[in-house]
Design an enzyme around this catalytic site. Structure first.
Site, PDB file in Angstrom:
ATOM      1  N   ARG A  93       0.786  -1.238   0.073  1.00  0.00           N
ATOM      2  CA  ARG A  93      -0.015  -0.055  -0.008  1.00  0.00           C
ATOM      3  C   ARG A  93       0.918   1.077   0.085  1.00  0.00           C
ATOM      4  O   ARG A  93       0.584   2.348  -0.704  1.00  0.00           O
ATOM      5  CB  ARG A  93      -0.979  -0.127   1.452  1.00  0.00           C
ATOM      6  CG  ARG A  93      -1.737   1.158   1.219  1.00  0.00           C
ATOM      7  CD  ARG A  93      -2.757   1.324   2.526  1.00  0.00           C
ATOM      8  NE  ARG A  93      -3.492   2.604   2.510  1.00  0.00           N
ATOM      9  CZ  ARG A  93      -4.398   2.927   3.647  1.00  0.00           C
ATOM     10  NH1 ARG A  93      -4.907   1.862   3.985  1.00  0.00           N
ATOM     11  NH2 ARG A  93      -4.913   4.004   3.171  1.00  0.00           N
ATOM     12  N   ASN A 147     -10.960  -4.463  -0.864  1.00  0.00           N
ATOM     13  CA  ASN A 147     -10.656  -3.289  -1.681  1.00  0.00           C
ATOM     14  C   ASN A 147      -9.676  -3.663  -2.759  1.00  0.00           C
ATOM     15  O   ASN A 147      -9.126  -4.706  -2.437  1.00  0.00           O
ATOM     16  CB  ASN A 147     -10.112  -2.073  -0.957  1.00  0.00           C
ATOM     17  CG  ASN A 147     -11.286  -1.278  -0.602  1.00  0.00           C
ATOM     18  OD1 ASN A 147     -12.244  -0.967  -1.234  1.00  0.00           O
ATOM     19  ND2 ASN A 147     -10.973  -0.696   0.599  1.00  0.00           N
ATOM     20  N   CYS A 169     -19.445  -2.164   0.471  1.00  0.00           N
ATOM     21  CA  CYS A 169     -18.503  -1.084   0.872  1.00  0.00           C
ATOM     22  C   CYS A 169     -18.957  -0.364   2.230  1.00  0.00           C
ATOM     23  O   CYS A 169     -20.179  -0.075   2.278  1.00  0.00           O
ATOM     24  CB  CYS A 169     -17.966  -0.135  -0.338  1.00  0.00           C
ATOM     25  SG  CYS A 169     -17.256   1.275   0.321  1.00  0.00           S
ATOM     26  N   ASP A 170     -18.107  -0.030   3.021  1.00  0.00           N
ATOM     27  CA  ASP A 170     -18.681   0.579   4.131  1.00  0.00           C
ATOM     28  C   ASP A 170     -18.455   2.250   4.263  1.00  0.00           C
ATOM     29  O   ASP A 170     -18.871   2.701   5.088  1.00  0.00           O
ATOM     30  CB  ASP A 170     -17.880  -0.082   5.651  1.00  0.00           C
ATOM     31  CG  ASP A 170     -16.232   0.484   5.457  1.00  0.00           C
ATOM     32  OD1 ASP A 170     -15.713   0.841   4.451  1.00  0.00           O
ATOM     33  OD2 ASP A 170     -15.604   0.438   6.477  1.00  0.00           O
ATOM     34  N   HIS A 200     -16.746   3.778  -4.560  1.00  0.00           N
ATOM     35  CA  HIS A 200     -16.114   5.216  -4.082  1.00  0.00           C
ATOM     36  C   HIS A 200     -16.412   6.102  -5.089  1.00  0.00           C
ATOM     37  O   HIS A 200     -15.284   6.907  -5.410  1.00  0.00           O
ATOM     38  CB  HIS A 200     -14.793   4.660  -3.846  1.00  0.00           C
ATOM     39  CG  HIS A 200     -14.179   3.729  -2.801  1.00  0.00           C
ATOM     40  ND1 HIS A 200     -12.889   3.453  -2.438  1.00  0.00           N
ATOM     41  CD2 HIS A 200     -15.003   3.595  -1.933  1.00  0.00           C
ATOM     42  CE1 HIS A 200     -12.927   3.030  -1.281  1.00  0.00           C
ATOM     43  NE2 HIS A 200     -14.228   2.775  -0.843  1.00  0.00           N
ATOM     44  N   TYR A 263     -14.842  10.075  -1.516  1.00  0.00           N
ATOM     45  CA  TYR A 263     -13.890   9.764  -2.513  1.00  0.00           C
ATOM     46  C   TYR A 263     -13.827  10.660  -3.761  1.00  0.00           C
ATOM     47  O   TYR A 263     -12.715  10.513  -4.416  1.00  0.00           O
ATOM     48  CB  TYR A 263     -13.866   8.198  -2.829  1.00  0.00           C
ATOM     49  CG  TYR A 263     -13.275   7.387  -1.566  1.00  0.00           C
ATOM     50  CD1 TYR A 263     -11.871   7.111  -1.734  1.00  0.00           C
ATOM     51  CD2 TYR A 263     -13.931   7.127  -0.707  1.00  0.00           C
ATOM     52  CE1 TYR A 263     -11.388   6.198  -0.724  1.00  0.00           C
ATOM     53  CE2 TYR A 263     -13.627   6.284   0.303  1.00  0.00           C
ATOM     54  CZ  TYR A 263     -12.178   5.742   0.287  1.00  0.00           C
ATOM     55  OH  TYR A 263     -11.618   5.101   1.421  1.00  0.00           O
ATOM     56  N   ARG A 283      -0.623   7.881   3.821  1.00  0.00           N
ATOM     57  CA  ARG A 283      -1.790   7.311   4.870  1.00  0.00           C
ATOM     58  C   ARG A 283      -1.342   5.993   5.333  1.00  0.00           C
ATOM     59  O   ARG A 283      -1.520   5.507   6.353  1.00  0.00           O
ATOM     60  CB  ARG A 283      -2.863   7.290   3.773  1.00  0.00           C
ATOM     61  CG  ARG A 283      -4.202   6.508   4.441  1.00  0.00           C
ATOM     62  CD  ARG A 283      -4.839   7.454   5.418  1.00  0.00           C
ATOM     63  NE  ARG A 283      -5.547   6.768   6.331  1.00  0.00           N
ATOM     64  CZ  ARG A 283      -5.901   6.730   7.723  1.00  0.00           C
ATOM     65  NH1 ARG A 283      -5.312   7.588   8.301  1.00  0.00           N
ATOM     66  NH2 ARG A 283      -6.914   5.808   8.217  1.00  0.00           N
TER      67      ARG A 283
END
Length: 440
Positions: A93, A147, A169-170, A200, A263, A283
């Protein structure tokens, strides 16, 4: 009353303890006889699992708990797979975020080139889980919240069209919690919403209370001032998220007839995001220093003490949508939920094969789509560009096509030109050589 057997795929995830605690809090609504963890990283999973073993013994000793790296053990005799895997973990990531930033393009987990890179890693992992489930428990359902959900959903549509997988998706749930707070409601479930988009990448078009009163005017007034930046009791929001919630007011201003998913800031204000990014500390670093350190520290402490009594691990309340979804399938509750499903006419003026995020009525046969009708030109234009990015990414994975992945990155609204796209792609290929198919 039937008790269910579930496997959490991604047993070593930082989100797993919160999900276990949430499941244990909801046993009256969704009784469980067995919880299994499955992960391909035995060491990482073991830290989380040892703590969860103690938590389960203390809170619900009749639940059988096992953790394993063996697919047959994990996927046999189960009713539900709850999947939240991260192929390449946080180390990859970090590369997804930092490589684009080196080229002046935003680095983000699910958006832009970083999201495409993550998608290329996730496709194989999620397909593998679907195959394990179908081999060992063919009647089970997979509730997937791995994701990047948009790319994963398109890949399962293409590669496993008949599989019993629901992609959810939350993020809309998190935003609806904030909307409910702004409106002075006790719960987001007091709202009936209409929503359309890609994952998103979506918009609320109508929000009413159970009596049918329009809540949009009151919400517009507030969102125009503060975005979605409100304090939620017991929620400790990080600075980067507060910025995202505040920026929603600028996203909202672009089309004040709707309420945007947060998003969209990455697609409508990429220059702002790059300017406010630290290329050396993204992040991923925040998460590794924050949630990752905290969760693993707490889990080790539980294992050492042999009790979870004073643990600071907390229930992941807003993950209760997973129980709502499982209940809808198990008990045919006809719950109204936002899911990522094949469009097939639900948005009448949009690609029928696109995987869109819309409200559905969920019962034991899966989701029934609620038709959203025609969408406005502005959103349609944005969505056509973005769905093409997602489709090209999946085609690139299936065909091992360098050309198509270059096209996908070029087409992303976050990337200024084809030459920048190519430079980013070449760096991403080098970084992902252990995870991606070979591209020709």
């Amino acid at each position: 009353m039937k008790k269910f057997s579930i496997v959490v795929a991604g047993g070593g995830s930082t989100f797993t303890p919160g999900i276990v605690l949430m499941l244990l809090e909801n046993l009256d609504k969704f009784p469980i006889r067995q919880i299994k963890f499955y992960d391909n990283d035995a060491q990482r999973q073991e830290v989380i699992a040892k703590a969860c073993d103690i938590i389960i013994k203390e809170k619900a000793p009749d639940i059988n708990f096992i953790y394993t790296t063996d697919p047959e053990t994990a996927f046999s005799d189960i009713d539900f797979v709850m999947a939240h895997i991260r192929v390449g973990k946080y180390a990859m990531r970090e590369k997804d975020e930092k490589i684009p930033l080196r080229h002046g393009v935003l680095g983000q987990e699910t958006c832009g080139p970083g999201g495409i890179a993550y998608g290329m890693r996730s496709i194989g992992g999620v397909i593998e889980l679907v195959d394990f489930m179908e081999k060992y428990s063919p009647n089970a359902w997979m509730l997937n919240y791995s994701n990047p959900a948009a790319i994963v959903a398109e890949a399962t549509r293409r590669l496993r069209p008949n599989s019993k997988i629901l992609n959810i998706c939350d993020m809309p749930i998190g935003i609806e919690l904030r909307m409910a707070e702004m409106l002075g409601l006790k719960s987001r479930k007091e709202m009936v919403v209409r929503y359309f988009g890609l994952n998103h990448f979506g918009w609320w078009t109508d929000i009413r209370d159970k009596q049918g009163n329009d809540l949009m005017p009151a919400l517009r007034e507030k969102v125009a001032k503060v975005g979605y930046n409100v304090e939620i009791e017991g929620e400790n929001t990080e600075a980067s998220w507060n910025d995202t919630f505040t920026k929603a007011k600028d996203v909202f201003a672009v089309d004040p007839t709707t309420m945007p998913n947060t998003y969209l800031k990455y697609y409508l204000f990429p220059d702002y995001v790059v300017k406010h990014s630290n290329p050396n500390h993204t992040r991923a670093n925040e998460v590794m220093e924050g949630r990752e350190k905290f969760v693993f520290g707490e889990c080790r402490a539980i294992a050492e003490k042999g009790t979870a009594k004073d643990s600071k691990l907390h229930v992941d309340d807003h993950a209760s949508y997973i129980v709502d979804l499982a209940r809808a399938i198990a008990y045919n509750t006809k719950e109204r939920m936002l899911l990522i499903v094949e469009n097939d006419g639900a948005i009448s003026n949009f690609d029928p094969t696109a995987m869109v995020e819309i409200p559905c009525i969920v019962g034991s046969n899966g989701p029934e789509k609620i038709v959203q009708g025609k969408i406005p030109q502005f959103q349609k234009g944005l969505m056509e560009q973005q769905v093409s990015v997602e489709k090209l990414t999946v085609e690139a994975w299936i065909e091992g096509s360098y050309q198509k992945l270059w096209q996908a990155i070029t087409l992303s609204r976050t990337v200024p030109s084809a030459s920048v796209a190519k430079a980013i792609l070449d760096d991403l290929i080098e970084a992902n050589k252990d995870f991606w198919p070979v591209l020709k």
